[in-house]
Design a protein around this motif. Sequence first.
Motif, PDB file in Angstrom:
ATOM      1  N   ARG A 456      39.378  47.926  48.611  1.00 45.55           N
ATOM      2  CA  ARG A 456      38.854  49.085  49.331  1.00 45.55           C
ATOM      3  C   ARG A 456      37.457  49.470  48.877  1.00 45.55           C
ATOM      4  NH1 ARG A 456      39.555  54.866  48.580  1.00 45.55           N
ATOM      5  NH2 ARG A 456      40.959  54.442  46.835  1.00 45.55           N
ATOM      6  N   GLY A 457      37.189  49.424  47.563  1.00 48.94           N
ATOM      7  CA  GLY A 457      35.879  49.842  47.109  1.00 48.94           C
ATOM      8  C   GLY A 457      35.731  49.697  45.603  1.00 48.94           C
ATOM      9  N   TYR A 458      34.493  49.840  45.150  1.00 49.26           N
ATOM     10  CA  TYR A 458      34.179  49.716  43.726  1.00 49.26           C
ATOM     11  C   TYR A 458      33.236  50.856  43.334  1.00 49.26           C
ATOM     12  CZ  TYR A 458      32.564  47.735  39.294  1.00 49.26           C
ATOM     13  OH  TYR A 458      32.260  47.546  37.977  1.00 49.26           O
ATOM     14  N   GLU A 555      30.366  43.186  35.529  1.00 49.81           N
ATOM     15  CA  GLU A 555      29.173  42.591  36.137  1.00 49.81           C
ATOM     16  C   GLU A 555      29.559  41.677  37.295  1.00 49.81           C
ATOM     17  OE1 GLU A 555      25.382  41.340  37.149  1.00 49.81           O
ATOM     18  OE2 GLU A 555      26.161  43.151  36.191  1.00 49.81           O
ATOM     19  N   ALA A 556      30.640  40.921  37.139  1.00 47.55           N
ATOM     20  CA  ALA A 556      31.106  40.075  38.236  1.00 47.55           C
ATOM     21  C   ALA A 556      31.548  40.916  39.428  1.00 47.55           C
ATOM     22  CB  ALA A 556      32.246  39.175  37.758  1.00 47.55           C
ATOM     23  N   LEU A 557      32.169  42.068  39.170  1.00 47.17           N
ATOM     24  CA  LEU A 557      32.586  42.957  40.255  1.00 47.17           C
ATOM     25  C   LEU A 557      31.373  43.548  40.964  1.00 47.17           C
ATOM     26  CD1 LEU A 557      35.633  44.734  38.596  1.00 47.17           C
ATOM     27  CD2 LEU A 557      35.679  43.272  40.631  1.00 47.17           C
ATOM     28  N   ARG A 558      30.328  43.848  40.207  1.00 51.04           N
ATOM     29  CA  ARG A 558      29.111  44.362  40.850  1.00 51.04           C
ATOM     30  C   ARG A 558      28.529  43.315  41.793  1.00 51.04           C
ATOM     31  NH1 ARG A 558      23.817  43.688  40.758  1.00 51.04           N
ATOM     32  NH2 ARG A 558      23.958  42.089  39.122  1.00 51.04           N
ATOM     33  N   GLN A 559      28.431  42.089  41.332  1.00 52.74           N
ATOM     34  CA  GLN A 559      27.870  41.031  42.165  1.00 52.74           C
ATOM     35  C   GLN A 559      28.761  40.746  43.368  1.00 52.74           C
ATOM     36  OE1 GLN A 559      27.001  37.598  39.750  1.00 52.74           O
ATOM     37  NE2 GLN A 559      25.761  38.758  38.292  1.00 52.74           N
TER      38      GLN A 559
END
Length: 992
Positions: A456-458, A555-559
């Motif tokens: 759904r979102g981060y 960081e992987a989730l941001r990308q």
Amino acid sequence: MMLAAQSAYAQDTDQDDPAVEAQEDASPEAPEEADANPGETIYVSGIRASLESAQGIKRESDSIMDVIVAEDIGKLPDNTAAETIARIAGVQVNRFSDEASGILIRGLPDVATSYNGREIFTAELRRVQLQDFPAQALAGIEVYKSGTADIIEPGLAGLVNVRTRRPFDFTDQVIAGGIHGTYNDQSEKIDGDGNILFSDRWDVGDGEFGFLANFTYAQQQYYNGARYNSSFIQNSYWSDIETQGQNVRNQPDFPNGLFFFPNNIGLYNDGGKRIRPSANFAAQYAPSDDLQFYVEGVYQGYRGRGFADNFDVPLEPWGPNSTPAVFSNVVLLDGQSYDQIILDGYDPPYRDNPTVPQAASLTKMSGSDPQGYRNTTQDETNTYQVAAGAIWDATDTLTLSADVAYSWSRYQRDNYSLDFRTVGARTVNASFDSNGGVDFNFPDWDPFDPAGYIFRGYYEARYDVSGDGLQARADASWDTPWDNFPRLKFGVRATTRHSELTENGFRYADVSEARIPLADLPIGGLTPTINPFRNNVGFNSYLSVPRSGIYDNREALRQFTLQTSQDLLARFPGNGYYSSLIEDFSTENIQIPETSGWMGDENTYAAYLQTHWNFDVGAVRVDGIAGLRAVITDGSTFGISTVCLLNDGGTPNNPTDDSCDETLTPRTEYQNYTDWLPNISLRARFTDKLQLRLGYTQTRTKPDFGALNPALQIRPVIYQPCLESTDPNYDPTDTTSCRIPGRTYPDYTGSQGNPELQPFTSNNYDVSLEYYFSRTGFASVAAFYRDIYGFTTGVTRFRNDPVYGTLQLSSPINAADSWIEGFEVNFQTFLDDFLPDAFSGFGVSANVTYLKGETRLPNGYNPETDVFEGEGEYVRIPGLSEWTYNLALFYEANGITTRLSYNRRSDWVNGYNTDPDNGFQYTGNGTLARDRLDANFSYDITPNFTVFADVANILARPFRNFVGYTSQATFPIDVRDEGRYFGAGLRFRFGE
């Protein structure tokens, strides 16, 4: 364990050590059995000796205070200072995440804090977080319930001083400490804490030098589970019944089918690990008997590694393409029916109609999808203080002292949250009051199937705030030649204080439109949540992301979020929202807005004069103190205002262009005022055992620096289209057809501090009658009244503005007048003081506090003029419990010490709603009574070693609160299960 906690009129104290001293001018009528060594802080071991010492302090003191003293190193009765204070008469604590986190003294939360008599604070606050003080590091805690001129200015509620040991407290070298292990039956984790202390004294020339160092480490892993009903209570006017399209409001037999229910239900489980390292040192040098120098310091740390799981089930909100929820199997509360509904005099949708019944259970189909998140936090606090000073007995009658200290504190927090929703709406069976709260289940859904969840979102957030300050004071105490005014004290104090919020920002991407399976994210897989509930409930676990899966892969989730936003923009070209997400997530770190911070600076200059006085009225000796403290405050606050006007003509209802132009305006505001704080007290000794005290003081609390922030923030509210883009009737400009009638939808929203906030003040009146019947036994009754003005409270109003339309603006204001009255009853004794030898070693300590208090807020808000045109009604002060009880049963003999202690506070109000029929306030949110039972046992296996065991929260009764959605009806909100702790440990001590 502890010695005692009792209300006392604290004797005047040296500025560098506010530990309670026995009064130097003990009355000649005092009985021989209660005689104490005058002018000396008494450190004792053993409950009996501790009770005797505390009773002597209480009896000969001058100002109103409570005392808790450790019998020995590491032997305060709880894990933190905040937990220990809960045992004092007149003190109430709030608990969350398995610990006491906030205190109220006689119903008021506005407490100042000091460390060995000096002001101490956490980051930008005006007080320290007492839960960050491990109890093993403390020698004692003093709670001043009102101020005297010679101590630093208390808050409205009083002052809490935490006291540590110094080398001259011991006669020789001491090495002491302990280790302690605990098991939490809810988190199923084992933790440890411990402390080590070294102290020694050496002869240096004709004088003496002493040094002490103490190190403490405490760790706690917790896991709490809450089942909740939303505090927003809805009715079924806009819902469907039994089948899709069969609206309640259009039924031929309407109002049958009209009932109240919570807007959402769900689970909220919070857990994590808390680590608290701390250290303190003290060095003392006495070149002669009449001169002493000292240097001391403290470090206080906190490391939080927390997480929170939320699974939320919307009941009322419409789902995709405006699909309403469908309710069936509706069962009303016992004794209620649709026949009781009266519609005359009420307008649709009848949310303010108290005759509408309440659902006890129902089945919900369609509507919105369940959703949730796993939030992780990484936060830490570092607080330091170093001080130096001297005490000089200049003559036999004059003592001079000086002290200077520097403090620095910083708090940082990082948040990383991963949000999910289920694949489609799920049929849910819900019972709203099962075992005190909601119980629900999904009859046709497997919560452990990874395919049932989508991304759904981060969310990421960063918060960084700090503060530092310098304080210095000089004091003099003169024993005068005047019989009726035997002592005069005077002094000055100056402080500088700087606080600033340097980082406060977040970024969030709602990418649910991509419908990516949650298991496809770079998180290392999904795992079931732990069932935290003690009762057997239906839905208690589901799939979520491990804390490490989010934090270690942030960081992987941001990308991943950035790439998903780019893919969505390719699908929906020109979409401003997805374009902004790409900008927000294109950098490794959050882009902190220039306007998010603020700074505050403050200088204070204080001077005081206080005298002791006494005289005889017949055979009655009367004495007391009278003083006046003047404090000049000169401060400033700085912030940057930002106003963002939409570029599409200022119509926030059109989401096709949500860009806006920001106008930044730096603002600095100044505060300058003088406080005059008088105090006077009287003590009449009727007999050698019975005495009466009267007292008047004035206290005040300054607003927190953040509340003084002058910056104004205004931004448009962007509403999303009612229909999803896949709907054939999708209209990107339609943001209003799905709105709930009767609810206010602002065009712009804003917030600001209030640099014009004034300190809130209290005039305090006290009376106490005390009877001392043995060396360790006394009974007392104290009554008090507080006349208060200027509570700070946040208000939100909807202002009709010519530029912004409907503007929702939130800011703090000084509320109107308030008052609190109450009484405290104390009793303590060893039973062998008056019972046969068979009761030797047994004792009891008990206290009860009654509080009643009311406040009123400004009323009659006019949205056209943006002013409150009248005063509101008096309502019960939020957070105040009428009754608080403490009972401790103890035994001490033959090397065995044991204690069983019980604490209870009655229910309290958290907030109010307004009755639309008469405009009066009623309880909108409240908490039910809470109680707690703890026990500990210790055995001295040798003179140097003691083993001990303890159990905390034996009863493990859950936290419960409720919402009042009309003046006559309530729903349960949270039922929160908390941990029960089992502990065992070893203490050692070598030397005296």
